[in-house]
Design a protein around this motif. Sequence first.
Motif, PDB file in Angstrom:
ATOM      1  N   VAL A  17      -3.896  -9.736 -11.071  1.00 35.75           N
ATOM      2  CA  VAL A  17      -3.035  -9.962  -9.903  1.00 35.75           C
ATOM      3  C   VAL A  17      -3.065  -8.697  -9.056  1.00 35.75           C
ATOM      4  CG1 VAL A  17      -0.773 -10.707  -9.093  1.00 35.75           C
ATOM      5  CG2 VAL A  17      -1.571 -11.388 -11.379  1.00 35.75           C
ATOM      6  N   GLU A  41      -5.012 -12.285  -4.781  1.00 37.62           N
ATOM      7  CA  GLU A  41      -4.394 -11.320  -3.855  1.00 37.62           C
ATOM      8  C   GLU A  41      -3.491 -12.104  -2.903  1.00 37.62           C
ATOM      9  OE1 GLU A  41      -3.965  -8.037  -2.950  1.00 37.62           O
ATOM     10  OE2 GLU A  41      -2.920  -8.901  -1.221  1.00 37.62           O
ATOM     11  N   GLN A  42      -2.253 -11.648  -2.742  1.00 36.77           N
ATOM     12  CA  GLN A  42      -1.289 -12.416  -1.948  1.00 36.77           C
ATOM     13  C   GLN A  42      -1.602 -12.447  -0.450  1.00 36.77           C
ATOM     14  OE1 GLN A  42       2.602 -10.636  -2.109  1.00 36.77           O
ATOM     15  NE2 GLN A  42       1.890  -8.626  -1.531  1.00 36.77           N
ATOM     16  N   ASP A  44      -4.507 -10.116   2.326  1.00 40.49           N
ATOM     17  CA  ASP A  44      -5.946  -9.847   2.350  1.00 40.49           C
ATOM     18  C   ASP A  44      -6.266  -8.746   1.339  1.00 40.49           C
ATOM     19  OD1 ASP A  44      -8.600  -9.885   3.204  1.00 40.49           O
ATOM     20  OD2 ASP A  44      -8.239  -8.412   4.787  1.00 40.49           O
ATOM     21  N   GLY A  48      -2.610  -3.707   0.975  1.00 44.57           N
ATOM     22  CA  GLY A  48      -1.634  -2.714   0.485  1.00 44.57           C
ATOM     23  C   GLY A  48      -2.136  -1.292   0.740  1.00 44.57           C
ATOM     24  N   SER A  50      -4.495   0.425  -0.423  1.00 50.09           N
ATOM     25  CA  SER A  50      -5.923   0.770  -0.510  1.00 50.09           C
ATOM     26  C   SER A  50      -6.658   0.826   0.822  1.00 50.09           C
ATOM     27  CB  SER A  50      -6.630  -0.180  -1.479  1.00 50.09           C
ATOM     28  OG  SER A  50      -6.082  -0.009  -2.760  1.00 50.09           O
ATOM     29  N   ARG A  52      -4.968   2.309   3.399  1.00 43.47           N
ATOM     30  CA  ARG A  52      -4.118   3.235   4.155  1.00 43.47           C
ATOM     31  C   ARG A  52      -4.152   4.649   3.586  1.00 43.47           C
ATOM     32  NH1 ARG A  52       0.241  -0.256   6.192  1.00 43.47           N
ATOM     33  NH2 ARG A  52      -0.333  -2.414   5.834  1.00 43.47           N
ATOM     34  N   LYS A  55      -8.599   8.686   2.945  1.00 45.43           N
ATOM     35  CA  LYS A  55     -10.050   8.411   2.944  1.00 45.43           C
ATOM     36  C   LYS A  55     -10.854   9.559   2.319  1.00 45.43           C
ATOM     37  CE  LYS A  55      -8.467   5.600   6.390  1.00 45.43           C
ATOM     38  NZ  LYS A  55      -7.683   4.613   5.682  1.00 45.43           N
ATOM     39  N   ALA A 182      -3.599 -15.689  -1.791  1.00 46.67           N
ATOM     40  CA  ALA A 182      -3.186 -16.474  -2.960  1.00 46.67           C
ATOM     41  C   ALA A 182      -2.114 -15.659  -3.698  1.00 46.67           C
ATOM     42  CB  ALA A 182      -4.388 -16.737  -3.857  1.00 46.67           C
ATOM     43  N   THR A 284      -0.946  14.001   5.335  1.00 44.94           N
ATOM     44  CA  THR A 284      -0.008  12.922   5.236  1.00 44.94           C
ATOM     45  C   THR A 284       1.360  13.459   4.875  1.00 44.94           C
ATOM     46  OG1 THR A 284       0.491  10.906   3.946  1.00 44.94           O
ATOM     47  CG2 THR A 284      -0.805  12.569   2.902  1.00 44.94           C
ATOM     48  N   LEU A 294       5.041  -4.782   2.499  1.00 46.53           N
ATOM     49  CA  LEU A 294       3.612  -4.919   2.810  1.00 46.53           C
ATOM     50  C   LEU A 294       3.252  -4.222   4.117  1.00 46.53           C
ATOM     51  CD1 LEU A 294       1.984  -8.404   2.177  1.00 46.53           C
ATOM     52  CD2 LEU A 294       1.331  -6.169   1.287  1.00 46.53           C
ATOM     53  N   GLY A 364      -2.565   6.686 -10.469  1.00 47.94           N
ATOM     54  CA  GLY A 364      -3.935   7.129 -10.231  1.00 47.94           C
ATOM     55  C   GLY A 364      -4.228   7.315  -8.753  1.00 47.94           C
TER      56      GLY A 364
HETATM   57  C1  LIG Z   1      -0.741   8.008   2.196  1.00 49.59           C
HETATM   58  C2  LIG Z   1      -1.681   7.919   1.036  1.00 49.59           C
HETATM   59  C3  LIG Z   1      -2.881   8.620   1.062  1.00 49.59           C
HETATM   60  C4  LIG Z   1      -3.757   8.524  -0.021  1.00 49.59           C
HETATM   61  N1  LIG Z   1      -4.944   9.172   0.058  1.00 49.59           N
HETATM   62  C5  LIG Z   1      -5.824   9.096  -0.969  1.00 49.59           C
HETATM   63  C6  LIG Z   1      -7.095   9.717  -0.875  1.00 49.59           C
HETATM   64  O1  LIG Z   1      -7.448  10.304   0.156  1.00 49.59           O
HETATM   65  N2  LIG Z   1      -7.919   9.638  -1.946  1.00 49.59           N
HETATM   66  C7  LIG Z   1      -7.574   8.988  -3.090  1.00 49.59           C
HETATM   67  O2  LIG Z   1      -8.356   8.995  -4.041  1.00 49.59           O
HETATM   68  N3  LIG Z   1      -6.383   8.334  -3.204  1.00 49.59           N
HETATM   69  C8  LIG Z   1      -5.512   8.371  -2.159  1.00 49.59           C
HETATM   70  N4  LIG Z   1      -4.312   7.712  -2.229  1.00 49.59           N
HETATM   71  C9  LIG Z   1      -4.023   6.899  -3.416  1.00 49.59           C
HETATM   72  C10 LIG Z   1      -4.702   5.522  -3.347  1.00 49.59           C
HETATM   73  O3  LIG Z   1      -4.734   5.026  -2.033  1.00 49.59           O
HETATM   74  C11 LIG Z   1      -3.951   4.540  -4.245  1.00 49.59           C
HETATM   75  O4  LIG Z   1      -3.838   5.101  -5.526  1.00 49.59           O
HETATM   76  C12 LIG Z   1      -4.682   3.203  -4.381  1.00 49.59           C
HETATM   77  O5  LIG Z   1      -5.052   2.675  -3.123  1.00 49.59           O
HETATM   78  C13 LIG Z   1      -3.759   2.216  -5.096  1.00 49.59           C
HETATM   79  O6  LIG Z   1      -4.432   0.995  -5.196  1.00 49.59           O
HETATM   80  P1  LIG Z   1      -3.738  -0.240  -5.909  1.00 49.59           P
HETATM   81  O7  LIG Z   1      -4.773  -1.307  -6.004  1.00 49.59           O
HETATM   82  O8  LIG Z   1      -3.116   0.196  -7.188  1.00 49.59           O
HETATM   83  O9  LIG Z   1      -2.545  -0.659  -4.929  1.00 49.59           O
HETATM   84  P2  LIG Z   1      -2.628  -1.512  -3.571  1.00 49.59           P
HETATM   85  O10 LIG Z   1      -3.789  -1.129  -2.745  1.00 49.59           O
HETATM   86  O11 LIG Z   1      -1.295  -1.440  -2.916  1.00 49.59           O
HETATM   87  O12 LIG Z   1      -2.907  -2.986  -4.059  1.00 49.59           O
HETATM   88  C14 LIG Z   1      -1.929  -3.814  -4.645  1.00 49.59           C
HETATM   89  C15 LIG Z   1      -2.173  -5.212  -4.113  1.00 49.59           C
HETATM   90  O13 LIG Z   1      -1.373  -6.142  -4.856  1.00 49.59           O
HETATM   91  C16 LIG Z   1      -1.040  -7.187  -3.975  1.00 49.59           C
HETATM   92  N5  LIG Z   1       0.087  -7.935  -4.539  1.00 49.59           N
HETATM   93  C17 LIG Z   1       1.356  -7.509  -4.719  1.00 49.59           C
HETATM   94  N6  LIG Z   1       2.109  -8.489  -5.252  1.00 49.59           N
HETATM   95  C18 LIG Z   1       1.288  -9.572  -5.418  1.00 49.59           C
HETATM   96  C19 LIG Z   1       1.484 -10.889  -5.918  1.00 49.59           C
HETATM   97  N7  LIG Z   1       2.676 -11.312  -6.361  1.00 49.59           N
HETATM   98  N8  LIG Z   1       0.432 -11.742  -5.939  1.00 49.59           N
HETATM   99  C20 LIG Z   1      -0.804 -11.347  -5.509  1.00 49.59           C
HETATM  100  N9  LIG Z   1      -1.030 -10.100  -5.018  1.00 49.59           N
HETATM  101  C21 LIG Z   1      -0.004  -9.223  -4.978  1.00 49.59           C
HETATM  102  C22 LIG Z   1      -0.706  -6.462  -2.674  1.00 49.59           C
HETATM  103  O14 LIG Z   1      -0.759  -7.331  -1.556  1.00 49.59           O
HETATM  104  C23 LIG Z   1      -1.765  -5.365  -2.643  1.00 49.59           C
HETATM  105  O15 LIG Z   1      -2.909  -5.732  -1.875  1.00 49.59           O
HETATM  106  C24 LIG Z   1      -3.423   7.755  -1.157  1.00 49.59           C
HETATM  107  C25 LIG Z   1      -2.208   7.056  -1.176  1.00 49.59           C
HETATM  108  C26 LIG Z   1      -1.344   7.119  -0.081  1.00 49.59           C
HETATM  109  C27 LIG Z   1      -0.080   6.354  -0.093  1.00 49.59           C
END
Ligand SMILES: Cc1cc2nc3c(=O)[nH]c(=O)nc-3n(C[C@H](O)[C@H](O)[C@H](O)COP(=O)(O)OP(=O)(O)OC[C@H]3O[C@@H](n4cnc5c(N)ncnc54)[C@H](O)[C@@H]3O)c2cc1C
Length: 501
Positions: A17, A41-42, A44, A48, A50, A52, A55, A182, A284, A294, A364
């Motif tokens: 999920v 993914e709820q 696109d 979330g 990833s 933002r 980079k 989804a 940042t 979101l 992470g």
């Molecule tokens: C400002 C900022 C700058 C950063 N810069 C860097 C960087 O330069 N380099 C680096 O290595 N890391 C960086 N990071 C860290 C990195 O971006 C994150 O660790 C990573 O993107 C997290 O990914 P994730 O998949 O865990 O979360 P997310 O990308 O948030 O993904 C979670 C997904 O779950 C989905 N979801 C939630 N609930 C549901 C549900 N009920 N059903 C289906 N889908 C659902 C959401 O829509 C979302 O798309 C940064 C973070 C931030 C906040």
Amino acid sequence: MYRRLRAHSGPWDMIVVGGGATGVGVAIDAAARGYDVLLLEQHDFGKGTSSRSTKLVHGGVRYLEQGNVSLVMEALKERGLLARNAPHLVRNLGFVVPNYDWWEAPFYGIGLKLYNLLAGKYGFGASRILSREETLDRLPTIKPEGLRGGVIYFDGQFDDSRLLINLVATAFEQGATLLNYAAVSGVTKDAEDFVDGVRFRDAETGEEFEARAKVVVNATGPFADALRRHADPTVQPMIAPSQGIHLVFDRSFLAGDDAIMVPHTSDGRVMFAIPWHGHTVVGTTDTPIAEPTLEPAPLAQEIDFILQTSALYLAKTPTREDIRSVFAGIRPLVKSGEGGSTAALSRDHTIRIENSGLVTVCGGKWTTYRHMAEDCVNQAATLARLPDRPCVTEHLNIHGFHPSSEKFGRLWMYGSDAPLVEQIGGEPMDSDLPYTAAEVLWAVREEMARTLEDVLARRTRALFLNSRAALRMACSAPDGGGIDAGRRVGSRAGGELPRYG
Ligand SMILES: Cc1cc2nc3c(=O)[nH]c(=O)nc-3n(C[C@H](O)[C@H](O)[C@H](O)COP(=O)(O)OP(=O)(O)OC[C@H]3O[C@@H](n4cnc5c(N)ncnc54)[C@H](O)[C@@H]3O)c2cc1C
């Protein structure tokens, strides 16, 4: 994808999920081991955090300063692996730490030498001390008053949502089924109260589904606690959400090819000014927030803070009128006890197996998504008693792999897909951005873009680079287009695709 879903019988080996870096990384790892995987993914992919990020594919100089050597070494190794497996998306970028005090050159010079040494065979280039002239040469728009010199080191830069879309394609090629739009609304349980599946809804047709799995992985990032509560309403929250914003200016604010790294802002954070897709990204911040959303909104004080801090280093002082775009993301930081600032919370990843059998992976960094996925699939496979199979992603090329994609000019980030995108042809859709109708059609036909926003924000990066230009692109869509960012550009019912350009 829906055909694959409907054709599937029996429980999946694994349901993931969340379609961010973590979830898609888990789907690739599991599918490449030969497990049968469904990812949901709820919104696109990459909606979330990833899409933002700052980079950067980096070890994190800041974590070295905090003494977290193992995290830095892990991230530096992953940086090297990603550069090898997705050379079309990871670029080597020079970062200059400008020195205005006498002690800064030796202090940062030694620290950055160590950073480089820790990378070992995965190094990106030796750091060195720069004279004042060399610093001004590399950073022609740095504030010259009081500048003594600088220290340069090298790290990776990427396009986060382009990489994510290529990871989705890689997972698909390895046999995974991945659906965007989804949303998982709850979990199902077996007679022993163990999670054995999920309920989800196709946001486009409204159709409800139930899917069974031997193990369910919660990779919902900042939203992880919501799914954990679906599985067990008594669990304590584990996420301490913290927001970070970036401002985007045009290239004139940072005219050279190198980035600026400020190791200590007035609030004790690192700040970057980075050249990216012909623009300047500055960020940042780190602001604890109560609840993740979101569409996180930048706070006025965050914008002011970045403007004020940039003004200390940039010869041309940026103002609100100069902002082309602003984006906010939420760090899914894991709580480590009570109190403390979020900047000091763990950046390591956490894998938690709940009493309900739900596996949660969070924390992470983007840079370490592959390693997080490997750890998570190891745990999930053991829990679900899946046949023992080794992880193969250390040497798995990512979709679009191309060793010299710079030869594709402006379309370099498409890697081996670039000639196919180019073939479609088309003129730029707006005078302030280079994107053509070819990239829109490619996104809709090949990359599962479903709405205007998917195209503008995560297949191209128009909305992240220049929001007004992105709105103009939206308005240039057929039948007047309008600026409804959620408007559909394709149909799951198989209707005709709109024609752009
Ligand atoms: C400002 C900022 C700058 C950063 N810069 C860097 C960087 O330069 N380099 C680096 O290595 N890391 C960086 N990071 C860290 C990195 O971006 C994150 O660790 C990573 O993107 C997290 O990914 P994730 O998949 O865990 O979360 P997310 O990308 O948030 O993904 C979670 C997904 O779950 C989905 N979801 C939630 N609930 C549901 C549900 N009920 N059903 C289906 N889908 C659902 C959401 O829509 C979302 O798309 C940064 C973070 C931030 C906040």
